[in-house]
Write a protein that holds these residues in place. Structure first.
Motif, PDB file in Angstrom:
ATOM      1  N   ARG A 196       0.821  -1.203   0.000  1.00 14.82           N
ATOM      2  CA  ARG A 196       0.000   0.000   0.000  1.00 14.82           C
ATOM      3  C   ARG A 196       0.854   1.251   0.000  1.00 14.82           C
ATOM      4  N   THR A 197       2.136   1.145   0.313  1.00 13.45           N
ATOM      5  CA  THR A 197       2.935   2.354   0.481  1.00 13.45           C
ATOM      6  C   THR A 197       3.852   2.624  -0.685  1.00 13.45           C
ATOM      7  N   PHE A 242      -2.673   4.309   7.862  1.00 15.13           N
ATOM      8  CA  PHE A 242      -2.063   4.464   6.543  1.00 15.13           C
ATOM      9  C   PHE A 242      -1.572   5.891   6.315  1.00 15.13           C
ATOM     10  N   PHE A 292       1.314   7.224   6.173  1.00 15.65           N
ATOM     11  CA  PHE A 292       2.723   6.841   6.149  1.00 15.65           C
ATOM     12  C   PHE A 292       3.653   8.045   6.104  1.00 15.65           C
ATOM     13  N   GLY A 328       2.671  -1.410   6.015  1.00 15.63           N
ATOM     14  CA  GLY A 328       2.539  -1.036   4.608  1.00 15.63           C
ATOM     15  C   GLY A 328       2.568  -2.231   3.692  1.00 15.63           C
ATOM     16  N   PRO A 332      -8.363   3.797   7.084  1.00 15.52           N
ATOM     17  CA  PRO A 332      -7.644   3.499   5.842  1.00 15.52           C
ATOM     18  C   PRO A 332      -8.543   2.921   4.762  1.00 15.52           C
ATOM     19  N   GLU A 333      -8.361   3.427   3.552  1.00 18.53           N
ATOM     20  CA  GLU A 333      -8.922   2.858   2.328  1.00 18.53           C
ATOM     21  C   GLU A 333     -10.441   2.972   2.190  1.00 18.53           C
ATOM     22  N   ARG A 335      -4.514  10.317   2.375  1.00 15.34           N
ATOM     23  CA  ARG A 335      -3.270   9.566   2.555  1.00 15.34           C
ATOM     24  C   ARG A 335      -2.371   9.766   1.341  1.00 15.34           C
ATOM     25  N   VAL A 356       0.481   7.152   0.146  1.00 17.37           N
ATOM     26  CA  VAL A 356       0.191   5.773  -0.261  1.00 17.37           C
ATOM     27  C   VAL A 356       0.283   5.696  -1.781  1.00 17.37           C
TER      28      VAL A 356
END
Length: 1001
Positions: free
Chosen positions: A11-12, A619, A621, A659, A853-854, A883, A886
């Motif tokens: 995801r990262t 997330f 990051f 991640g 997240p997401e 995010r 990502v």
């Protein structure tokens, strides 16, 4: 993701270059300026805009548009410009040497950045000059010749600009004590204001808050002004209120000419400054002008403002009363409009009386609506009745909410059921609600007051515990209105007359007298929390001792949370509470605790590691990397002092694990364990990673080492993980379940153990037993969000989807701010190919919990599957806004734009949000594809060649170059690139087409 160069599991996009230590700065985006007259100038560099501000050619009322952006924003939304306006306000025009340095963003990249050509053309290249009406009638002067103001002018002076523009909702920031750590931190980063501004700004805003002129508002000659000592800078008692108000944005709305009546006001339920400030912030986020035409919008403004003012009254009666007065003025305006019904009028009238502790009069005003089913009326009636009951020493009648009122609010339901169980002396139900409230709302003042009263008045041997509960509850009492605080302190004083020490009783009575005068702030006789007579040391030491030997229960964890708000040097308390929240996946709460920890103790590696953990769980990051940078610095300091440290490797592995960069994560965990073989945290995180990869035997081994080398909460969590992987790996399932049941029998209130048993039964092929077991536990803990979510998961596994949706929906009522129930429902609909219903649930999840997240990503996928291109693109953009670090979302969004024949949007996508990934080969490949589709062969060639310079094995880059040279009639070059493409990807879908081209060449 179909192409060979993708790592679709991550995801990262963190693997490789993003972990290298060197960085490349990004050049500034050009800026256009829109004046009050709506004329647009520019684009300009940041340096030029700074020059316009310094020379007073801009006033702070303009709007700006960054290159690549689509939305205009107030110029004050840029932190640097805002600070410069503020500096000029105090110091006048700064010297050139003192102008702020133009800073660029740092990125974690090593390869040269490929510059994406701009798709926007400059507009007007004229320096920004405009004319404004001077304060002297009929005289005009150049823009900037007036004094820069951080606030809008009075209503009269704004009449011209209101004719030229739509109403200008200008934001101001209240930031009494630095970065937000206690309140809601959603949305953009809060601005920092010089120390003297926050107090002055808050009530200067309040002073211009609601102003009548004709059929609108007019100014007040009285200025509300707070001194720098407001909220007792050194007062522990004031800290929770300071935290609640910290970072709060105040819009300055203007009443529209006409208002629409609202049948439902949707006022925030519960009595705490945390609730009112969060609701006020949510109002600031309402940008739709239609919202401001409804009476419910203004009713919420009035409600929140008057109750916040009532809390402030304890510290400075005059200033708190001034804010309440502004709310009353606005309420009178609503009355004049005649758009409130009789019950709504009574609701506010009773509230103003309750603020003055006129309990009987307030009840009299509300009693005609005793049978009302409106949740706000029912809540207020019960609360005023409760306060009246205790103001008379526990005598009289409490008017409980009638059955059938649906609060649909966790705080309101917890408060109601605590009161009801107490008054009915139902010890079992009271205990259940204490557990659930402590877990979900640890700072709710009623929790501590009600439990203290139970141990004092309903138990013969509860005096010692009652004292500790009363004392703990003082930690959040500043969040209450002054009249409520008075009742709390008065009851504590009554208790101490019988059971307390003389000196403590004297201190409490002394504080009560000061509180009643509303003079806590200037008083030198205030006995503060943590002093000799109001000492928390015995409570904290006992809880820390328990925490060192095992996990804490909800009551103890809630106590730590409260005490951490008021005690200095509370980093150890915040660490325990933060880790407990992170283990439960309560990422926003964990981030809150860890942020406060590192603020008080910047050298705490565990604090920064916890912050990384919480941010990666959301997330976020980019923010997680900021915490990692601090860990690296502290690790280097340790190594310079010849102290062995595995912090960098351990927390980098954690970041990579979350991640989904599993290969890199495992390398770092192994390196961390090699440096410190007895580090339980490294073993635990490694075990979690193995479970995610379904390598259950490896998980068992790592979890066992985690519980051997771990302590307290870590050992307990590693133990649960050990059993979970045994069951999932089919290793002695029967024995594992039996062990968990024995643990639960010894600790029957431990929700984590209940969840572990239920999960073990399900993974041990005993699904019906699991459903029966968890269903029985829901009857014991009827408001447990976690248990209802597990029951929903079990019914999903059983494919009884209707019941699954029912339990997820019910769980959302227990915790309406959680995105998880809506996410679960959305995925059920997604699997059923009900894509539009799925998208709506995912959108609901994102709105209820923006940090989840997401959520927007799944909404985008659902709309895409449902052939709804426009909302799909918007959802992709929203996910990237939340995010931006990502990478996989950027890639997926770019692929979708290409698939719907919108290649022109791909360069805009990467320009708009970030340059961090612009040298990543996956990003450059999509850009090359987009430019090829746009027939921009020069940029397509440059992007593709940059990709190959970085990674010569990416097939798609050769395909793009083949088409570029074919279109330029350079057939030999085209042949070589097409041949390399087929060599790397012989089974490509277009292989036959490419072979045909080669035969023609």
């Amino acid at each position: 993701m179909s192409n060979q160069d993708e790592d679709s599991g991550t995801r990262t996009g963190l693997a490789g270059s993003l972990f290298d230590k060197t960085r490349t700065s990004i050049s500034d985006k050009k800026i256009q300026i829109r004046m009050v007259s709506r004329k647009v100038y520019g684009p300009y560099t940041r340096t030029e805009v700074v020059g316009f501000i310094v020379t007073k050619r801009l006033t702070g009322e303009e709007e700006i548009l960054f290159e690549g952006d689509s939305d205009w924003k107030p110029i004050s939304s840029d932190l640097e410009f805002f600070d410069l306006f503020q500096k000029m306000l105090v110091q006048g025009t700064p010297e050139t040497a003192n102008l702020p340095e133009i800073k660029t963003q740092n990125t974690r990249v090593t390869r040269p950045t490929a510059v994406i050509p701009s798709t926007k053309k400059p507009s007007i290249q004229t320096p920004p000059k405009d004319k404004k009406v001077s304060e002297k009638k009929g005289e005009t002067q150049p823009l900037g010749s007036q004094r820069v103001s951080s606030r809008p002018a009075s209503s009269a002076n704004n009449q011209k600009s209101q004719k030229e523009n739509p109403p200008n909702w200008q934001s101001n920031t209240l930031n009494p004590a630095g970065p937000l750590v206690g309140g809601n931190q959603r949305g953009s980063e809060k601005r920092k204001i010089p120390p003297l501004y926050w107090a002055v700004g808050f009530f200067a805003l309040a002073g211009t808050f609601f102003l009548f002129s004709g059929n609108g508002f007019k100014g007040s000659s009285k200025t509300v002004n707070l001194g720098p000592g407001f909220f007792l800078a050194n007062s522990n008692y004031a800290k929770p209120l300071k935290l609640a108000l910290q970072g709060l944005n105040f819009d300055l709305p203007v009443f529209p000419q006409s208002l629409e009546p609202s049948a439902e006001l949707d006022l925030p339920l519960g009595f705490s400054a945390e609730i009112w400030t969060q609701d006020l912030e949510s109002l600031n986020e309402k940008n739709d002008p239609k919202d401001r035409l409804k009476s419910s919008y203004w009713a919420r403004w009035i409600w929140n403002s008057m109750w916040i003012g009532a809390a402030i009254q304890s510290f400075d009666f005059q200033q708190g009363s001034a804010l309440i007065g502004r709310a009353k003025t606005a309420f009178d305006f609503l009355l004049a409009k005649n758009i409130l019904d009789s019950e709504q009028v009574a609701l506010f009238g009773a509230s103003f009386l309750a603020i003055e502790a006129k309990w009987d009069e307030a009840l009299l005003k509300l009693k005609p609506h005793l049978e009302s089913q409106r949740k706000e009326t029912a809540m207020l009636l019960e609360e005023i009745s409760w306060q009246n009951f205790w103001s008379k020493g526990g005598k009289g009648e409490v008017l409980l909410v009638k059955e059938g009122v649906d609060f649909n609010d966790s705080v309101a339901e917890s408060s109601h059921n605590l009161k009801k169980a107490f008054l009915r002396r139902d010890a079992k139900k009271f205990n259940d609600w204490v557990l659930q409230t402590a877990q979900n709302h640890p700072t709710l003042p009623l929790l501590w007051f009600a439990t203290a009263q139970t141990n004092w008045r309903l138990k013969s041997d509860g005096a010692q515990l009652a004292f500790r509960l009363f004392l703990t509850g003082l930690g959040t009492s500043s969040l209450l209105p002054k009249s409520f605080q008075d009742v709390y302190w008065m009851e504590f004083a009554s208790f101490l007359e019988t059971f307390g020490r003389f000196s403590t009783a004297k201190a409490v009575v002394q504080n009560l007298e000061i509180l009643r005068r509303g003079q806590i702030n200037p008083s030198k006789n205030w006995v503060d929390l943590g002093s000799t007579d109001l000492n928390f040391s015995e409570i904290t030491e006992e809880i820390k001792k328990k925490a060192s030997s095992g996990p804490l229960g909800p009551r103890e964890t809630a106590t730590l949370v409260v005490l951490s708000l008021v005690l200095d040097g509370a980093s150890d308390l915040l660490l325990i509470a933060g880790q407990a929240a992170a283990f439960e996946g309560q990422w926003f709460r964990a981030e809150n605790y860890f942020e406060r920890l590192v603020k008080s103790d910047p050298k705490s590696v565990d604090g920064w590691g916890g912050l990384l953990w919480a941010r990666a769980g959301q997330f976020s990051f980019d923010k997680a990397f900021e915490a990692y940078d601090e860990i690296e610095k502290l690790s280097r300091t340790k190594q310079a002092g010849n102290t062995v440290s595995n912090d960098s490797e351990k927390f980098l592995g954690l970041l990579q694990k979350m991640g989904r960069e599993y290969d890199e994560a495992e390398k770092n965990f192994r390196a961390a364990i090699k440096l410190k073989p007895n580090d339980g945290w490294s073993h635990y995180f490694l075990a979690e990673m193995y479970r995610e990869k379904e390598k259950f035997i490896d998980c068992i081994k790592a979890a066992n080492l985690g519980r051997v080398h771990g302590r307290a909460e870590l050992a307990f969590r590693a133990d649960l993980l050990f059993y979970d992987c045994r069951v999932r790996g089919k290793v002695d399932i029967k024995s594992a379940i039996a062990d968990l049941r024995r643990r639960l029998k010894a600790d029957p209130e431990n929700i984590s153990l209940i969840l572990a048993v239920g999960s073990a039964l399900a993974h041990g092929d005993q699904l019906n037993d699991a459903i029966g077991f968890v269903g029985d536990q829901v009857l014991v803990f009827p408001r447990s969000f976690e248990l209802r979510m597990l029951l929903g998961d079990l019914y999903t596994k059983k494919r009884d989807l209707d019941r699954a949706v029912l339990f997820f929906t019910r769980a959302s009522k227990d915790n309406p701010t959680s995105a998880l129930p809506s996410m679960k429902i959305g995925k059920i609909f997604y699997d059923q190919s009900k894509f539009i219903e799925a998208a709506r649930n995912f959108e609901g999840a994102a709105i209820s919990e923006p940090t989840y997240p997401e959520a927007w990503l799944w909404a985008a996928r659902s709309y895409a599957k449902g052939s709804k291109a426009a909302p799909a693109i918007q959802a992709y953009l929203r996910e990237i806004e939340e995010r931006p670090a990502v990478l996989a979302t950027f890639i997926e969004a770019a692929e979708y734009l290409l698939s719907v024949n919108a290649p022109q949007e791909v360069p805009k996508l990467f320009q708009k949000f970030t340059s961090t990934f612009q040298d990543d080969p996956r990003v450059l490949t999509r850009l090359a594809q987009a430019y090829l589709a746009l027939k921009d062969f020069e940029n397509a060639e440059r992007m593709a060649k940059t990709v190959l310079a970085t990674n010569p094995n990416i097939a798609e880059a050769y395909r793009v170059l083949g088409y570029v040279f074919e279109n330029q009639a350079q057939y030999e070059n085209a042949r070589s690139y097409f041949e390399k493409y087929l060599q790397l990807l012989p089974q490509a879908g277009d292989a036959a087409e490419i072979q045909s081209k080669l035969s023609r060449f």
